[in-house]
Design a protein around this motif. Structure first.
Motif, PDB file in Angstrom:
ATOM      1  N   THR A  81       0.855  -1.181   0.000  1.00 51.79           N
ATOM      2  CA  THR A  81       0.000   0.000   0.000  1.00 51.79           C
ATOM      3  C   THR A  81       0.892   1.232   0.000  1.00 51.79           C
ATOM      4  O   THR A  81       2.036   1.194   0.461  1.00 51.79           O
ATOM      5  CB  THR A  81      -0.904   0.052   1.255  1.00 51.79           C
ATOM      6  OG1 THR A  81      -0.076   0.046   2.418  1.00 51.79           O
ATOM      7  CG2 THR A  81      -1.858  -1.132   1.300  1.00 51.79           C
ATOM      8  N   ASP A  82       0.362   2.342  -0.512  1.00 52.52           N
ATOM      9  CA  ASP A  82       1.129   3.585  -0.516  1.00 52.52           C
ATOM     10  C   ASP A  82       1.516   3.991   0.901  1.00 52.52           C
ATOM     11  O   ASP A  82       2.607   4.514   1.136  1.00 52.52           O
ATOM     12  CB  ASP A  82       0.323   4.708  -1.162  1.00 52.52           C
ATOM     13  CG  ASP A  82       0.292   4.594  -2.683  1.00 52.52           C
ATOM     14  OD1 ASP A  82       1.139   3.861  -3.230  1.00 52.52           O
ATOM     15  OD2 ASP A  82      -0.573   5.227  -3.311  1.00 52.52           O
ATOM     16  N   ILE A  83       0.614   3.754   1.857  1.00 50.76           N
ATOM     17  CA  ILE A  83       0.876   4.191   3.228  1.00 50.76           C
ATOM     18  C   ILE A  83       2.127   3.523   3.773  1.00 50.76           C
ATOM     19  O   ILE A  83       3.042   4.186   4.278  1.00 50.76           O
ATOM     20  CB  ILE A  83      -0.340   3.880   4.129  1.00 50.76           C
ATOM     21  CG1 ILE A  83      -1.544   4.722   3.698  1.00 50.76           C
ATOM     22  CG2 ILE A  83      -0.003   4.157   5.599  1.00 50.76           C
ATOM     23  CD1 ILE A  83      -2.819   4.368   4.422  1.00 50.76           C
ATOM     24  N   VAL A  84       2.209   2.194   3.667  1.00 48.76           N
ATOM     25  CA  VAL A  84       3.344   1.471   4.233  1.00 48.76           C
ATOM     26  C   VAL A  84       4.588   1.638   3.374  1.00 48.76           C
ATOM     27  O   VAL A  84       5.704   1.813   3.880  1.00 48.76           O
ATOM     28  CB  VAL A  84       2.994  -0.020   4.410  1.00 48.76           C
ATOM     29  CG1 VAL A  84       4.217  -0.829   4.819  1.00 48.76           C
ATOM     30  CG2 VAL A  84       1.885  -0.170   5.461  1.00 48.76           C
ATOM     31  N   GLU A  85       4.430   1.615   2.067  1.00 52.19           N
ATOM     32  CA  GLU A  85       5.590   1.673   1.186  1.00 52.19           C
ATOM     33  C   GLU A  85       6.218   3.061   1.116  1.00 52.19           C
ATOM     34  O   GLU A  85       7.439   3.194   1.019  1.00 52.19           O
ATOM     35  CB  GLU A  85       5.198   1.241  -0.224  1.00 52.19           C
ATOM     36  CG  GLU A  85       4.936  -0.248  -0.372  1.00 52.19           C
ATOM     37  CD  GLU A  85       4.738  -0.643  -1.819  1.00 52.19           C
ATOM     38  OE1 GLU A  85       5.057  -1.789  -2.153  1.00 52.19           O
ATOM     39  OE2 GLU A  85       4.267   0.193  -2.622  1.00 52.19           O
ATOM     40  N   LYS A  86       5.382   4.118   1.155  1.00 47.03           N
ATOM     41  CA  LYS A  86       5.897   5.449   0.827  1.00 47.03           C
ATOM     42  C   LYS A  86       5.660   6.517   1.891  1.00 47.03           C
ATOM     43  O   LYS A  86       6.397   7.508   1.945  1.00 47.03           O
ATOM     44  CB  LYS A  86       5.234   5.947  -0.473  1.00 47.03           C
ATOM     45  CG  LYS A  86       5.423   5.054  -1.674  1.00 47.03           C
ATOM     46  CD  LYS A  86       4.642   5.620  -2.854  1.00 47.03           C
ATOM     47  CE  LYS A  86       4.758   4.738  -4.079  1.00 47.03           C
ATOM     48  NZ  LYS A  86       3.958   5.277  -5.219  1.00 47.03           N
ATOM     49  N   GLU A  87       4.625   6.372   2.724  1.00 43.00           N
ATOM     50  CA  GLU A  87       4.144   7.524   3.478  1.00 43.00           C
ATOM     51  C   GLU A  87       4.426   7.492   4.969  1.00 43.00           C
ATOM     52  O   GLU A  87       4.341   8.525   5.628  1.00 43.00           O
ATOM     53  CB  GLU A  87       2.625   7.674   3.252  1.00 43.00           C
ATOM     54  CG  GLU A  87       2.264   7.945   1.803  1.00 43.00           C
ATOM     55  CD  GLU A  87       0.773   7.856   1.543  1.00 43.00           C
ATOM     56  OE1 GLU A  87       0.011   7.593   2.505  1.00 43.00           O
ATOM     57  OE2 GLU A  87       0.363   8.035   0.375  1.00 43.00           O
ATOM     58  N   MET A  88       4.755   6.351   5.549  1.00 43.36           N
ATOM     59  CA  MET A  88       4.928   6.291   7.000  1.00 43.36           C
ATOM     60  C   MET A  88       6.250   6.933   7.434  1.00 43.36           C
ATOM     61  O   MET A  88       7.257   6.835   6.747  1.00 43.36           O
ATOM     62  CB  MET A  88       4.870   4.848   7.509  1.00 43.36           C
ATOM     63  CG  MET A  88       3.486   4.259   7.459  1.00 43.36           C
ATOM     64  SD  MET A  88       3.241   2.877   8.612  1.00 43.36           S
ATOM     65  CE  MET A  88       4.581   1.788   8.211  1.00 43.36           C
ATOM     66  N   ARG A 135       2.026   6.807  13.957  1.00 37.97           N
ATOM     67  CA  ARG A 135       0.808   6.160  13.456  1.00 37.97           C
ATOM     68  C   ARG A 135       0.266   6.906  12.224  1.00 37.97           C
ATOM     69  O   ARG A 135       0.071   8.124  12.267  1.00 37.97           O
ATOM     70  CB  ARG A 135      -0.261   6.110  14.547  1.00 37.97           C
ATOM     71  CG  ARG A 135      -0.671   7.479  15.047  1.00 37.97           C
ATOM     72  CD  ARG A 135      -1.599   7.400  16.233  1.00 37.97           C
ATOM     73  NE  ARG A 135      -1.991   8.741  16.661  1.00 37.97           N
ATOM     74  CZ  ARG A 135      -2.618   9.010  17.793  1.00 37.97           C
ATOM     75  NH1 ARG A 135      -2.922   8.026  18.627  1.00 37.97           N
ATOM     76  NH2 ARG A 135      -2.951  10.252  18.102  1.00 37.97           N
ATOM     77  N   PRO A 136      -0.004   6.197  11.136  1.00 35.54           N
ATOM     78  CA  PRO A 136      -0.630   6.821   9.967  1.00 35.54           C
ATOM     79  C   PRO A 136      -2.150   6.762  10.011  1.00 35.54           C
ATOM     80  O   PRO A 136      -2.831   7.418   9.230  1.00 35.54           O
ATOM     81  CB  PRO A 136      -0.095   5.976   8.815  1.00 35.54           C
ATOM     82  CG  PRO A 136       0.072   4.616   9.415  1.00 35.54           C
ATOM     83  CD  PRO A 136       0.469   4.833  10.851  1.00 35.54           C
ATOM     84  N   GLU A 137      -2.697   5.954  10.908  1.00 36.76           N
ATOM     85  CA  GLU A 137      -4.146   5.820  11.098  1.00 36.76           C
ATOM     86  C   GLU A 137      -4.368   5.198  12.472  1.00 36.76           C
ATOM     87  O   GLU A 137      -3.419   4.776  13.129  1.00 36.76           O
ATOM     88  CB  GLU A 137      -4.776   4.990   9.977  1.00 36.76           C
ATOM     89  CG  GLU A 137      -4.220   3.587   9.843  1.00 36.76           C
ATOM     90  CD  GLU A 137      -5.063   2.569  10.597  1.00 36.76           C
ATOM     91  OE1 GLU A 137      -6.284   2.668  10.561  1.00 36.76           O
ATOM     92  OE2 GLU A 137      -4.475   1.673  11.225  1.00 36.76           O
ATOM     93  N   GLY A 138      -5.624   5.155  12.928  1.00 35.93           N
ATOM     94  CA  GLY A 138      -5.868   4.769  14.307  1.00 35.93           C
ATOM     95  C   GLY A 138      -6.418   3.385  14.550  1.00 35.93           C
ATOM     96  O   GLY A 138      -6.303   2.854  15.652  1.00 35.93           O
TER      97      GLY A 138
END
Length: 431
Positions: free
Chosen positions: A59-66, A80-83
Motif C-alpha cells: 500500500t502507498d501508506i506502508v511503502e511510501k508515506e509512513m 501512526r498513519p491511522e488509528g
C-alpha cells in the motif's frame, strides 16, 4: 540567525482558528456519549510491523508515506498513519474484545509523508470510532446514522454518502482472479506502479490516480457479480436499514478504500466543496483484522473523520462563527497598588458567576491604553477599578458594544448581580 519554522505539512492551529475546532469537538463528544461510545487514548508511536500486518505491505501508506525509524534499542517504530490498527492492538493487549461488545472512540494526530495540499497534511487530526463484537448490518447502519446526525448537529450541507461491499475474503478472492485477468489484457496501457501491484493487490488499481490506468479501470468487472450469499445478504440488509432511516446513498462499485483489512461494507462521506480532498469521513467493516493481529476472531467496523477537512467545511459554509470576546475586561488604571484589589474582585466574580469570561488587565498602562485593549479584545463590558473606585468601594461599568447604553457606577458587592442581569445565560447559563 535564521528563524526555525514548522515542518512542511505540519501546521500550528492558532488561537483565532481554535474556536471552530472546539465547536466541532464539543458536538462530537456530545453525540458520542449519546450513542454509548467510550474514549480510549492511544500512543502516537507503534511498532512498524503493526501497520505492515494490518494496512498491508503493498500500500502507498506502508511503502511510501509512513514516518519510520529505529530507536536506540534497534526497534523499528512508526508514527501512526491511522488509528484502527492501534485500537485493535490495545483491545487485544488489554482483553477488551473477546466475547464483548465495545464501542470505542479516539482522537489525535496522525502522520503521513504525503505531498501537502489543502485538506491533506503530513500531520493531520482524526476522530476514529470502532465497534467490536457485532456482526450484522444493523450496526453498520447505526454507524452511518451517527454520521448523518453529526452533519445536522454541525449545520453542514451538501455531503453525500457512497457505499460499496468488498464481500467476504472468499468472494474477494474470486473477484481478484477476474480482475487480474482483465488488467493483464490491458497491461500495455498500465503505468509502472500498476504493473508492479497487479498480482499483489489488484483492487488498488481501481482507484488509481494515473489517467491511463484510471481509464482502463473504469471498464473493469465489478465485485458485485462475485458476491456470495452471505455478502449479498449483508449488503442488502445495510441498504434496507438506510432506506428505513431515510439516509440517502449511492452504490459506488469502484469504492475500495486504501487499506487492505476491509471486508463487506466500505463507505465515504464526500463533499465537492473542498477540491480534490473531498472525503471528510470514511471507513468500513474489518471482520478479519483482530484475528490477523493475534486476537480471536471478532467482527468489527469503524470510521475515521478528518478534522482539518471538517473545520474547513464548517468555516466555508458559515456553520461556525468567530468566537466572541470576553464578557468583561477589568480595567485597572493608575497606581499599581490597585493590583491586589483588582485580582480579588476578579476572583470573586469568577466564584459568583461560573463560566464568566473575564480578562484582567495586567502590566499597568493608562486608562486610554487599557480601554483600547478592552475594545480590541472584543469585550462586551469594561469594568473600571481605579483609585477613586477603590476608595468608594465601587466600580464603573461601561458597555463597549452598545453605544446607546449609559455608563454606570455600582457598588462592588452589586456587580455580580448586575452582570448576571446584563449577560444572562450568554455567559455560562447561570441560575
Amino acid at each position: 540567525m535564521k528563524a526555525i519554522q514548522s515542518i512542511r505539512g505540519m501546521h500550528d492551529i492558532l488561537p483565532d482558528d481554535i474556536h471552530a475546532w472546539q465547536f466541532l469537538e464539543s458536538r462530537l463528544r456530545e453525540l458520542l456519549d449519546g450513542y454509548g461510545y467510550r474514549e480510549i487514548r492511544l500512543p502516537a508511536v507503534e511498532f512498524t510491523d503493526l501497520f505492515a500486518r494490518s494496512i498491508g505491505d503493498v500500500t502507498d501508506i506502508v511503502e511510501k508515506e509512513m514516518y519510520t525509524f529505529e530507536d536506540r534499542n534497534g526497534d523499528r517504530l512508526s508514527l501512526r498513519p491511522e488509528g484502527t490498527a492501534g485500537c485493535v492492538r490495545a483491545g487485544i493487549e488489554h482483553g477488551l474484545l473477546h466475547n464483548q461488545v465495545q464501542r470505542l472512540w479516539y482522537q489525535g494526530p496522525m502522520f503521513r509523508h504525503e505531498r501537502p495540499q489543502k485538506g491533506r497534511y503530513r500531520q493531520f487530526h482524526q476522530v476514529g470510532m470502532e465497534i467490536f463484537g457485532v456482526p450484522g448490518p444493523d450496526v453498520d447502519a447505526e454507524l452511518l446514522a451517527f454520521t448523518a446526525r453529526l452533519w445536522k448537529a454541525l449545520g453542514l450541507r451538501n455531503l453525500r454518502l457512497e457505499l460499496n461491499t468488498l464481500g467476504t475474503p472468499a468472494s474477494r478472492l474470486r473477484y481478484r482472479e477476474r480482475l487480474i485477468g482483465y488488467f493483464e489484457a490491458h497491461r500495455d496501457g498500465l503505468d509502472v506502479e500498476a504493473v508492479r501491484r497487479l498480482h499483489e493487490n489488484p483492487l488498488r488499481l481501481l482507484d488509481s490516480k494515473h489517467p491511463e490506468t484510471a481509464a482502463i479501470a473504469r471498464g473493469a468487472p465489478t465485485l458485485i457479480e462475485d458476491l456470495d450469499t452471505e455478502s449479498r445478504a449483508h449488503f442488502d440488509g445495510l441498504c434496507a436499514h438506510l432506506d428505513a432511516l431515510d439516509i440517502a446513498y449511492t452504490h459506488n462499485p469502484r469504492l475500495v478504500r486504501g487499506l487492505d483489512y476491509y471486508t463487506h461494507t466500505v463507505f465515504e462521506w464526500i463533499t465537492d466543496e473542498l477540491g480534490a480532498q473531498g472525503t471528510v469521513c470514511a471507513g468500513g467493516r474489518y471482520d478479519g483484522l483482530v484475528e490477523q493481529l493475534g486476537g480471536r476472531s471478532t467482527p468489527a467496523i469503524g470510521l475515521a473523520m478528518g478534522l482539518e477537512r471538517l473545520v474547513s467545511l464548517l468555516v466555508d459554509q458559515g456553520a461556525v462563527t468567530a468566537r466572541a470576546g470576553p464578557d468583561i475586561y477589568l480595567v485597572v488604571p493608575g497606581d499599581t497598588a490597585a493590583g491586589p484589589q483588582a485580582l480579588t474582585l476578579a476572583e470573586r466574580l469568577r466564584d459568583q458567576l461560573p463560566g464568566l469570561q473575564l480578562l484582567l488587565n495586567c502590566g499597568g498602562g493608562s486608562m486610554k491604553s487599557q480601554m483600547k485593549k478592552a475594545d480590541r479584545a472584543g469585550a462586551r463590558y469594561a469594568v473600571i477599578l481605579g483609585p477613586d473606585e477603590i476608595a468608594a468601594g465601587t466600580v464603573v461599568v461601561k458597555a463597549l458594544r452598545d453605544p446607546e447604553s449609559s455608563q454606570l457606577t455600582v457598588a462592588q458587592q452589586d456587580l455580580a448581580a448586575l452582570m448576571q442581569a446584563r449577560l444572562g445565560r450568554q455567559s455560562g447559563g447561570w441560575n
